[in-house]
Design a protein around this motif. Structure first.
Motif, PDB file in Angstrom:
ATOM      1  N   ILE A 195      -8.755   1.233  -0.871  1.00  0.00           N
ATOM      2  CA  ILE A 195      -8.218   0.787  -2.161  1.00  0.00           C
ATOM      3  C   ILE A 195      -7.364  -0.460  -1.967  1.00  0.00           C
ATOM      4  CG2 ILE A 195      -6.825   1.427  -4.156  1.00  0.00           C
ATOM      5  CD1 ILE A 195      -7.435   4.364  -3.498  1.00  0.00           C
ATOM      6  N   ARG A 206       0.838  -1.206   0.000  1.00  0.00           N
ATOM      7  CA  ARG A 206       0.000   0.000   0.000  1.00  0.00           C
ATOM      8  C   ARG A 206       0.874   1.258   0.000  1.00  0.00           C
ATOM      9  NH1 ARG A 206      -4.936   0.754   1.297  1.00  0.00           N
ATOM     10  NH2 ARG A 206      -4.408   2.419   2.753  1.00  0.00           N
ATOM     11  N   LEU A 217      -1.124   4.344  -1.814  1.00  0.00           N
ATOM     12  CA  LEU A 217      -2.578   4.205  -1.803  1.00  0.00           C
ATOM     13  C   LEU A 217      -3.259   5.004  -0.694  1.00  0.00           C
ATOM     14  CD1 LEU A 217      -3.095   0.439  -2.737  1.00  0.00           C
ATOM     15  CD2 LEU A 217      -2.974   2.460  -4.205  1.00  0.00           C
ATOM     16  N   PRO A 247      -4.646  -3.017  -3.573  1.00  0.00           N
ATOM     17  CA  PRO A 247      -3.652  -3.031  -4.651  1.00  0.00           C
ATOM     18  C   PRO A 247      -4.023  -4.020  -5.753  1.00  0.00           C
ATOM     19  CG  PRO A 247      -2.584  -3.177  -2.497  1.00  0.00           C
ATOM     20  CD  PRO A 247      -4.052  -3.363  -2.266  1.00  0.00           C
ATOM     21  N   GLU A 307      -6.999  -0.696  -7.061  1.00  0.00           N
ATOM     22  CA  GLU A 307      -6.079   0.342  -7.527  1.00  0.00           C
ATOM     23  C   GLU A 307      -6.343   0.720  -8.978  1.00  0.00           C
ATOM     24  OE1 GLU A 307      -1.255   1.217  -7.792  1.00  0.00           O
ATOM     25  OE2 GLU A 307      -1.990  -0.713  -7.062  1.00  0.00           O
ATOM     26  N   GLU A 321      -6.413   7.317  -1.375  1.00  0.00           N
ATOM     27  CA  GLU A 321      -7.683   7.136  -0.665  1.00  0.00           C
ATOM     28  C   GLU A 321      -8.207   8.461  -0.130  1.00  0.00           C
ATOM     29  OE1 GLU A 321      -7.068   2.546   1.007  1.00  0.00           O
ATOM     30  OE2 GLU A 321      -6.570   4.270   2.264  1.00  0.00           O
TER      31      GLU A 321
END
Length: 344
Positions: A112, A89, A94, A114, A329, A98
């Protein structure tokens, strides 16, 4: 940790690639265990020689074990997967994505996963696990949970691993006549079984005319009771689809599908079709929840992934009343691109 990852990218970019590849292998083994090397190579679209070299390393590290049935993840491997998930992440940035999407889509939370659920079945399972985790955080005693149908929603039901026996699970809408495992009725029953709770089913398909629905409800007290219960749901977990695809699955005539597309519909959720701006342009008649009912529901959790669904997710988010979005993602990056390109 961020600084360490940036140093790794600069000095040894191949190291992060190896870590990510082995994480994907370990995750896929966990979801499909016991599994053989050849099947694993096919699932991940990798060469068997590459898979063999990596799983041999994972075995030597004590993260997987072999049997006559195939490979399985060890307890140490499961612990490593949990730790690696956070690393991946951060590697992909991520957390920041987010926060950005939550703000731009006016959502309380975006989660989210991956990867790309369209290309990797393990990612779809992770979507299900994440959504089930959100459900578990908000589920209390004597609540009604409404669920929609679809393959991703089936993964959500499978992933429930906690018990709240006082829960009642109901389908959010009527059925589509599709694969029985993906029908809202089936998903409601599976989820209720996992929770140790109760379920009520809605034995009527989508697409029945309003006049017919009124007659059916007037003559069937049990069906009316279920319909009323759906409207009283405390939590809704539902999927989002692409407009043309969902219209075809609902048996909408081709001429009507063309009209729906002409009106600018890119998304379907709960029987309603939305344009990219969030305007509802077409409605399928059915008993159950609609997007304009969501304001009265305590927690609304949308689950959808894949870059092809980016416009659909963005459109449904534009209708308002969503609280949590669980996506992958690939979809998140595509949504970000659409927002930036169109200055939304």
């Amino acid at each position: 940790m961020d600084k360490i990852i940036q140093l790794q990218r600069k000095i040894a970019p191949e190291l992060t690639q190896i870590i990510e590849a082995r994480y994907n292998l370990l995750r896929q083994i966990q979801h499909t265990q016991p599994v053989g090397r050849r099947a694993l190579a096919t699932m991940l679209n990798m060469g068997e020689r590459v898979v063999r070299a990596n799983v041999d390393w994972l075995k030597a590290a004590g993260l997987v074990e072999f049997s006559q049935l195939g490979m399985s993840v060890t307890f140490e491997g499961q612990t490593m997967l949990a730790d690696l998930a956070e690393y991946i992440r951060m590697l992909h940035g991520l957390a920041a994505l987010e926060d950005e999407l939550a703000e731009r889509l006016n959502l309380k939370k975006v989660i989210i996963i991956p990867g790309d659920s369209e290309a990797d079945s393990a990612v779809k399972r992770e979507l299900g696990r994440a959504a089930a985790g959100v459900l578990g955080q908000h589920l209390g005693d004597n609540m009604i949970v409404a669920v929609s149908g679809g393959s991703t929603m089936a993964k959500v039901a499978e992933a429930v691993n906690f018990s709240v026996p006082s829960t009642t699970v109901v389908p959010a809408r009527g059925g589509l006549g599709e694969v029985v495992e993906y029908q809202a009725n089936t998903i409601a029953a599976v989820m209720a079984g996992k929770l140790g709770g109760r379920y009520r089913l809605l034995h009527i398909p989508d697409g029945v005319s309003e006049e017919t629905l009124e007659v059916i409800l007037a003559g069937d007290a049990n069906l009316k009771a279920v319909a009323d219960m759906i409207k009283q749901a405390d939590i809704l977990v539902y999927g989002i689809g692409e407009a043309a695809e969902m219209a075809a699955r609902r048996g909408v005539p081709q001429a009507t599908i063309a009209e729906i597309e002409r009106r600018g519909a890119v998304a379907e959720a709960l029987g309603q079709y939305c344009s990219l701006s969030g305007e509802i342009v077409y409605v399928t008649s059915s008993i159950g929840l609609r997007l304009d009912d969501l304001a009265g529901i305590g927690k609304v959790i949308a689950v959808a992934g894949g870059s092809a669904k980016a416009k659909a997710i963005l459109a449904v988010a534009g209708t308002g009343a969503q609280h949590v979005l669980v996506t992958d993602e690939a979809a998140a990056r595509a949504i970000q691109f659409i927002i930036n390109t169109n200055n939304i």
